[in-house]
Structure formats: C-alpha cells, structure tokens
Design a protein around this motif. Structure first.
Motif, PDB file in Angstrom:
ATOM      1  N   ARG A  40       1.369  -7.376 -10.562  1.00  0.00           N
ATOM      2  CA  ARG A  40       0.751  -6.076 -10.833  1.00  0.00           C
ATOM      3  C   ARG A  40       1.678  -4.950 -10.397  1.00  0.00           C
ATOM      4  NH1 ARG A  40      -5.017  -4.092  -8.362  1.00  0.00           N
ATOM      5  NH2 ARG A  40      -3.669  -3.534  -6.646  1.00  0.00           N
ATOM      6  N   PHE A  41       2.385  -5.200  -9.292  1.00  0.00           N
ATOM      7  CA  PHE A  41       3.272  -4.167  -8.724  1.00  0.00           C
ATOM      8  C   PHE A  41       4.399  -3.791  -9.683  1.00  0.00           C
ATOM      9  CE2 PHE A  41       7.005  -3.044  -6.171  1.00  0.00           C
ATOM     10  CZ  PHE A  41       6.498  -1.991  -5.438  1.00  0.00           C
ATOM     11  N   THR A  42       4.986  -4.813 -10.340  1.00  0.00           N
ATOM     12  CA  THR A  42       6.144  -4.534 -11.205  1.00  0.00           C
ATOM     13  C   THR A  42       5.755  -4.389 -12.682  1.00  0.00           C
ATOM     14  OG1 THR A  42       6.515  -6.910 -11.329  1.00  0.00           O
ATOM     15  CG2 THR A  42       7.830  -5.707  -9.737  1.00  0.00           C
ATOM     16  N   MET A  43       4.469  -4.495 -12.966  1.00  0.00           N
ATOM     17  CA  MET A  43       4.009  -4.564 -14.352  1.00  0.00           C
ATOM     18  C   MET A  43       4.423  -3.350 -15.173  1.00  0.00           C
ATOM     19  SD  MET A  43       0.201  -5.741 -15.440  1.00  0.00           S
ATOM     20  CE  MET A  43      -0.544  -4.316 -14.685  1.00  0.00           C
ATOM     21  N   ARG A  44       4.341  -2.158 -14.589  1.00  0.00           N
ATOM     22  CA  ARG A  44       4.616  -0.956 -15.378  1.00  0.00           C
ATOM     23  C   ARG A  44       6.106  -0.706 -15.602  1.00  0.00           C
ATOM     24  NH1 ARG A  44       0.224   3.082 -12.576  1.00  0.00           N
ATOM     25  NH2 ARG A  44      -1.622   1.931 -13.205  1.00  0.00           N
ATOM     26  N   GLY A  45       6.933  -1.546 -14.996  1.00  0.00           N
ATOM     27  CA  GLY A  45       8.358  -1.462 -15.290  1.00  0.00           C
ATOM     28  C   GLY A  45       9.131  -0.415 -14.522  1.00  0.00           C
ATOM     29  N   LYS A  46       8.479   0.246 -13.540  1.00  0.00           N
ATOM     30  CA  LYS A  46       9.176   1.298 -12.807  1.00  0.00           C
ATOM     31  C   LYS A  46       9.562   0.876 -11.395  1.00  0.00           C
ATOM     32  CE  LYS A  46       6.953   5.083 -15.268  1.00  0.00           C
ATOM     33  NZ  LYS A  46       5.979   6.177 -15.199  1.00  0.00           N
ATOM     34  N   ARG A  47       9.079  -0.256 -10.976  1.00  0.00           N
ATOM     35  CA  ARG A  47       9.301  -0.654  -9.583  1.00  0.00           C
ATOM     36  C   ARG A  47      10.070  -1.962  -9.494  1.00  0.00           C
ATOM     37  NH1 ARG A  47       3.051   0.226  -8.009  1.00  0.00           N
ATOM     38  NH2 ARG A  47       3.082   2.482  -7.704  1.00  0.00           N
ATOM     39  N   ILE A  48      10.701  -2.133  -8.322  1.00  0.00           N
ATOM     40  CA  ILE A  48      11.502  -3.336  -8.089  1.00  0.00           C
ATOM     41  C   ILE A  48      10.891  -4.103  -6.918  1.00  0.00           C
ATOM     42  CG2 ILE A  48      13.798  -4.201  -7.479  1.00  0.00           C
ATOM     43  CD1 ILE A  48      14.834  -1.339  -8.235  1.00  0.00           C
ATOM     44  N   ALA A  49      10.768  -5.402  -7.054  1.00  0.00           N
ATOM     45  CA  ALA A  49      10.353  -6.233  -5.917  1.00  0.00           C
ATOM     46  C   ALA A  49      11.459  -7.248  -5.634  1.00  0.00           C
ATOM     47  CB  ALA A  49       9.041  -6.945  -6.228  1.00  0.00           C
ATOM     48  N   VAL A  50      11.847  -7.333  -4.385  1.00  0.00           N
ATOM     49  CA  VAL A  50      12.865  -8.304  -3.982  1.00  0.00           C
ATOM     50  C   VAL A  50      12.261  -9.180  -2.885  1.00  0.00           C
ATOM     51  CG1 VAL A  50      15.202  -8.638  -3.092  1.00  0.00           C
ATOM     52  CG2 VAL A  50      14.690  -6.613  -4.465  1.00  0.00           C
ATOM     53  N   ALA A  51      12.240 -10.486  -3.133  1.00  0.00           N
ATOM     54  CA  ALA A  51      11.671 -11.407  -2.140  1.00  0.00           C
ATOM     55  C   ALA A  51      12.738 -12.397  -1.704  1.00  0.00           C
ATOM     56  CB  ALA A  51      10.475 -12.137  -2.738  1.00  0.00           C
ATOM     57  N   ALA A  52      13.015 -12.419  -0.408  1.00  0.00           N
ATOM     58  CA  ALA A  52      13.937 -13.414   0.135  1.00  0.00           C
ATOM     59  C   ALA A  52      13.105 -14.535   0.723  1.00  0.00           C
ATOM     60  CB  ALA A  52      14.814 -12.796   1.205  1.00  0.00           C
ATOM     61  N   ILE A  96       0.820  -1.212   0.000  1.00  0.00           N
ATOM     62  CA  ILE A  96       0.000   0.000   0.000  1.00  0.00           C
ATOM     63  C   ILE A  96       0.857   1.266   0.000  1.00  0.00           C
ATOM     64  CG2 ILE A  96      -1.574   1.319   1.523  1.00  0.00           C
ATOM     65  CD1 ILE A  96      -2.946  -1.405   2.046  1.00  0.00           C
ATOM     66  N   GLY A  97       2.062   1.165   0.522  1.00  0.00           N
ATOM     67  CA  GLY A  97       2.963   2.323   0.486  1.00  0.00           C
ATOM     68  C   GLY A  97       3.359   2.722  -0.932  1.00  0.00           C
ATOM     69  N   GLU A  98       3.059   1.886  -1.920  1.00  0.00           N
ATOM     70  CA  GLU A  98       3.419   2.123  -3.330  1.00  0.00           C
ATOM     71  C   GLU A  98       4.865   2.606  -3.464  1.00  0.00           C
ATOM     72  OE1 GLU A  98       0.261   4.692  -4.769  1.00  0.00           O
ATOM     73  OE2 GLU A  98      -0.650   2.928  -5.665  1.00  0.00           O
ATOM     74  N   PRO A  99       5.803   1.810  -2.941  1.00  0.00           N
ATOM     75  CA  PRO A  99       7.202   2.243  -2.971  1.00  0.00           C
ATOM     76  C   PRO A  99       7.842   1.950  -4.331  1.00  0.00           C
ATOM     77  CG  PRO A  99       7.057   0.090  -1.977  1.00  0.00           C
ATOM     78  CD  PRO A  99       5.653   0.478  -2.333  1.00  0.00           C
ATOM     79  N   ASP A 100       9.020   2.484  -4.537  1.00  0.00           N
ATOM     80  CA  ASP A 100       9.778   2.124  -5.745  1.00  0.00           C
ATOM     81  C   ASP A 100      10.422   0.754  -5.557  1.00  0.00           C
ATOM     82  OD1 ASP A 100       9.211   4.594  -6.837  1.00  0.00           O
ATOM     83  OD2 ASP A 100      10.909   5.543  -5.816  1.00  0.00           O
TER      84      ASP A 100
END
Lengths: 300, 257
Positions: free
Chosen positions: B182-194, B153-157
């Motif tokens: 959905r979060f990374t779909m637009r290509g501007k955000r990074i998701a890192v999952a450990a 919800i914070g809509e972070p980068d």
C-alpha cells in the motif's frame, strides 16, 4: 503481556477527589495548623515544580523515581550544606550553590553517563549514602554543627524564617509558567525521552534536545528542593496512563500537592527529622513497589 | 529518488564499502540481502545520515543529504531498525503519534489528520486492541509491530526497514507485506528492506540487491535468485521452489542430518 488490574475509579471522580483533598489540606494548614500562608503557597509552588521535573505533564524518562531515588535531592543538599558551613547562609546563595550541584550531578549522570532509570536509582543510593556519611561525620566531629539548620535544608523553605509573600508569589508564577510550557511541549519532551533514534527521526538533534531537557528538569528540580526540601511527592505521579490526558495531569498535581501538605501538617505535630524520615521511607517504598509489582520496565 | 554515489566507508579499521553506487527509484520495494557483516544495516544507516561515509555522498531528490534541514530530512526519510522506544510509560497510541512530529509545528497540537493516520496504521498492523496499553507491558512481537507502524506513520518518501521480519509472527509479516504494498502503490515512495529472511524479500520486493564484501554482487529481480547464488554467497544448500500464486522463488533448507 503483563496482566493489569482494571481500575474502576472514574478519572473525573479521581480528579475531584485529588482537588478536594489538596484544598482541604491547604485550608487545614492555614487555619488550623497556623502555617503562614506564604509558606503554604511556597509549598504548593514546590509541588508544581516537582510535577514538572518528574514528568506529570509529559512522562519523562526519570518518572520512575522521585528526586530522593535519583539522588538529585542529595546533590542539592550537599551543595547547600557546604555553602551554609563554609560561605554564607543567605537563601539566594544556598539556592544557587544547591542548584549548581544538582545540575552538575544531573548532567553527569543523565548526559555524560546517560544512565537508565535503574542505574540512576543506584547512583541516587550512592549519593544519599555519601551525604549520610558526610552528615554523620560532621555531626560527631564538628561541635559548631547546627543541627536545626541542617534539618531545615531537608525540610525545605518551610523551616526557614525568611519566607515572605513576594518570593512565594514569584516562585508560584514561575512554576505555573513552567507547567504551562511543559504541557504545551509534552509531545516534544516525550519524543526526547525515547532515545536518539526516535528523537532524530522526529527532526530534533538528540544531543541538544537532551541537554535542554536536562537543564529544564534541573531548574525545576532545584526549585522544588529549595521550596519543599525532601518532602516532594513520593506518591501521585503517573496515574493510570489510559485515563484522559487532562485528568492525569490534574490528578498527578493534586495528589502531589496533597502529599506535601500532609507532611507540612505533620511537621506541626512532630519534629522535622521525623517528617523528613517519613518522606524518604515513602519515596523508597514507592520505588521498591514499582519494581516489585510492575517489574522492571523493559528498557531498564 | 535516492542515490548513493561512490560511497566508501571503513568501520573500526574494517573496510565496509569501496566506491559503492546505487540508486532507488520511486514506487518500488527494494530488498537488500547478503550474509551477516555484508553491510546491509550500515547501508541503511548511511541513507538515514546517522553514519557518515569517508567519501561519496547520498543524494535525496538530487540534493546531498546534509543540504536538507533536519526536519525536512525527518519528513522525507523514516526508518525502523528495531531500536526500542526509551520511555516504557507511553501508550502505543501516544508513541505512534510521535511519528507525526516532523509534520507539525513546534508546540502546536497534532492535527485531526495525524490522529487519522495513526488510527489507520493501528488497524493495518492489528494494534487497535493495544492502543491504550503502555509500551512496557507489550510482548516483543507487538512492540516490534509498534516500531514498524511508527516508521510507516511518518508517511515518508523513503522508508527504510532493517530486518523487518525479526520477532514477528506469520500474521504480522502478512500485515507488514500489505502495508508495504500500500505504501509504494501510488508510485511516489520508495521502500528499502534489509533482511536475512530471503523468502520475505523474494515474495515482497520488486528488486533484490545482494551485498557481499562491501560491493553489489547482484542487482536484479528476486526471480534471479537461485540455489547456486545462495550456495556461493550464503554458503547454504537450499532447494528453490516457486510460489504457486506468483511464481516467485521460495527457499527451503534441507533437513539436518
């Protein structure tokens, strides 16, 4: 999931009831019990301070127990007793020393030890027991001990003869100011209660925020104990969290004022010792009920 | 973009990283895997700034992390590490709304957009029915989902998730996979999952980074993970099959004998 009892009382009706009952009790205290209006106003201000300190507008981390449960009232009273016995009986001196003791206790338990709600209740029990032993000791061994004076510290400003219109007005103005600030800052205050991870994730330095929060809470709590002694609301706070915010605040404040006014009214009929005892029993019973019926909150 | 440059860290006299360098590009879901104690969580903590390495630096948008103001950093990076919210009296909706705190001014109310984002993620994580329940009354799985939704919800980068599948049921994992895409779909955000859940990483991530003894042992697409690598780094015998829909690897343990 913990099963919940569905409350059917409308928040609007509960608001109206809380306001009507508190107004009726205020009128009864002034017109029938013949309490000084300044005393009654000071008690209302004390109740508002209590609500600010114990999270009516923001639901603070300490909302699980009143200042009797957490031991803050005991810390304030210990400081005030020492002042009365050793130094001075001026209200300002009592207030400053009591506030200093309470603040030290709060910072030690809430900041340095960082106690959870349940541990805070244990610390409160210890603080109350130490105060009781101390009182018992001096009552038996100090022939010059002023029993009435000591009880007046527990019963708050109502038992003191110095209540005037201007201090009551000043305290009322400060309590309203603090309440307004607590309402505006409710989201920030709530964020601080969620711990370091969420506080820093929200863009606030946790240590500083927590320190500020505890200082503000200590100031409000000190004013509450000074004005209403140990008669602060053992009931009222945390009305159903699913009700609209404005209704919750009105209900919590109305019921806390009503509770203190009931005890003030009782003080016109029975000795203060009994009134203070009732307040302690009600607060303790409410704390036990929370544990028995709601179970320990998941983060205790 | 976020970049770790020559990170060295010793924690309780144990060397965790020695000159570790990594970069994460926008628009990708990156999975960090490795055996317990490999430093997966520590890596995320270094990126959030809650753990400071002895040497090296983290660059966010080309600038060192400390050069960003606290609130700006909170807007840019959000994390979910399974920390329990400290106030059980808050309702789920109230708690989730707090994730929008870095986007609002001090003492000002939340905007309509803030409420809208919260509503969107209440639906995305299947939390709508619990919106007005207090946190203290939630089951472990629902509380975990609330924590995950809080980070989104914070809509972070940069979104950092530490062991995101822990305590979740299958439908919740599917909800999170959709939310991540959905979060990374637009290509501007990074998701890192450990995560220790290799199947989750293999099915969800675009890139898998295998950490071992404080160094990157493998940095490739999840398709590169095979039984020999799992045996070497996790000391486990597995059968690797391919998902019939996307061809990505699936790992199966052999029955205990």
């Amino acid at each position: 999931m913990t099963p919940k009892i569905d409350r059917k009382v409308s928040p609007t009706a509960a608001c109206a009831a809380a306001m009507a009952v508190s107004a009726a009790l205020i009128a009864t205290n002034i017109f029938f019990a013949h309490h000084d209006a300044a005393t009654v106003i000071a008690c209302i201000a004390g109740s508002v301070f209590y609500c600010v300190a114990y999270g009516a507008p923001s639901v603070g981390a300490q909302s699980g127990g009143s200042y009797i449960i957490t031991g803050e009232a005991a810390a304030w009273t210990a400081g005030a007793l020492m002042t009365v016995m050793l130094f001075a009986t001026a209200p300002a001196a009592i207030f400053i020393t009591g506030a200093a003791f309470l603040m030290l206790y709060l910072l030690y338990t809430g900041y340095y030890l960082n106690l959870a709600v349940r541990q805070q209740a244990h610390a409160g029990l210890a603080a109350g027991s130490i105060l009781a032993v101390f009182l018992f000791f001096i009552a038996f061994y100090d022939s010059s001990f002023n029993h009435e004076g000591a009880v007046s510290l527990f019963a708050g400003i109502k038992a003191r003869p110095f209540v005037r219109a201007w201090p009551a007005a000043v305290f009322s103005a400060i309590s309203c100011g603090m309440l307004a600030f607590a309402i505006f800052a409710r989201h920030e205050i709530r964020l601080a209660t969620h711990g370091r991870f969420y506080c820093e994730g929200g863009g606030f330095m946790h240590a500083r925020t927590r320190l500020l929060y505890l200082c503000a809470k200590g100031a409000a709590s000190s004013c509450a104990v000074f004005l209403i002694g140990w008669l602060g609301g053992g009931v009222g706070l945390l009305y159903d969290r699913r009700a609209p915010y404005r209704s919750r605040v009105v209900i919590d404040i109305g019921s806390t004022i009503a509770y203190t006014q009931v005890l003030l009214l009782a003080g016109a009929v029975v000795p203060d010792t009994i009134v203070v005892s009732i307040a302690i029993i009600v607060s303790s019973a409410r704390g036990m009920r929370r544990q028995a019926y709601h179970g320990a909150p998941v983060y205790d | 973009m976020i970049e770790l440059r020559d990170i060295s860290l010793t924690f309780r006299d144990v060397p965790v990283f020695a000159s570790l360098s990594l970069s994460f590009d926008a628009g990708s879901i990156c999975g960090i895997i490795g055996p317990s104690g490999a430093g997966k969580s520590m890596l995320l903590n270094i990126i959030t700034g809650s753990v400071h390495p002895q040497s090296g630096q983290v660059l966010l948008g080309g600038l060192p992390l400390p050069a960003h103001a606290t609130r700006a950093r909170a807007r840019a990076i959000a994390a979910c590490n399974g920390a329990r919210p400290g106030n059980p009296h808050d309702t789920v909706r109230e708690f989730l709304l707090l994730a929008r705190m870095p986007h609002k001014k001090f003492l000002s109310p939340f905007s309509d957009y803030d409420y809208q984002v919260v509503d969107d993620y209440l639906d995305a994580f299947g939390l709508r029915d619990f919106a007005n329940e207090t946190l203290g009354g939630l089951s472990g799985c629902t509380l975990r989902k609330a924590g995950l939704a809080h980070a989104f919800i914070g809509e972070p980068d940069v979104l950092l998730l530490d062991d995101p599948t822990s305590g979740l049921d299958m439908s919740s994992i599917a909800q999170m996979q959709r939310a991540l895409s959905r979060f990374t779909m637009r290509g501007k955000r990074i998701a890192v999952a450990a995560s220790n859940d290799l199947n989750f990483i293999a099915q969800t991530a675009d890139r898998a980074i295998l950490l071992s003894r404080g160094a990157v042992a493998l940095d490739a697409t999840p398709e590169a993970l095979d039984a020999a690598i799992i045996k070497k780094y996790f000391n486990a015998d597995v059968l690797v099959s391919r998902n019939i829909y996307n061809g990505k690897p699936e790992f199966h343990l052999f029955p205990a004998t």
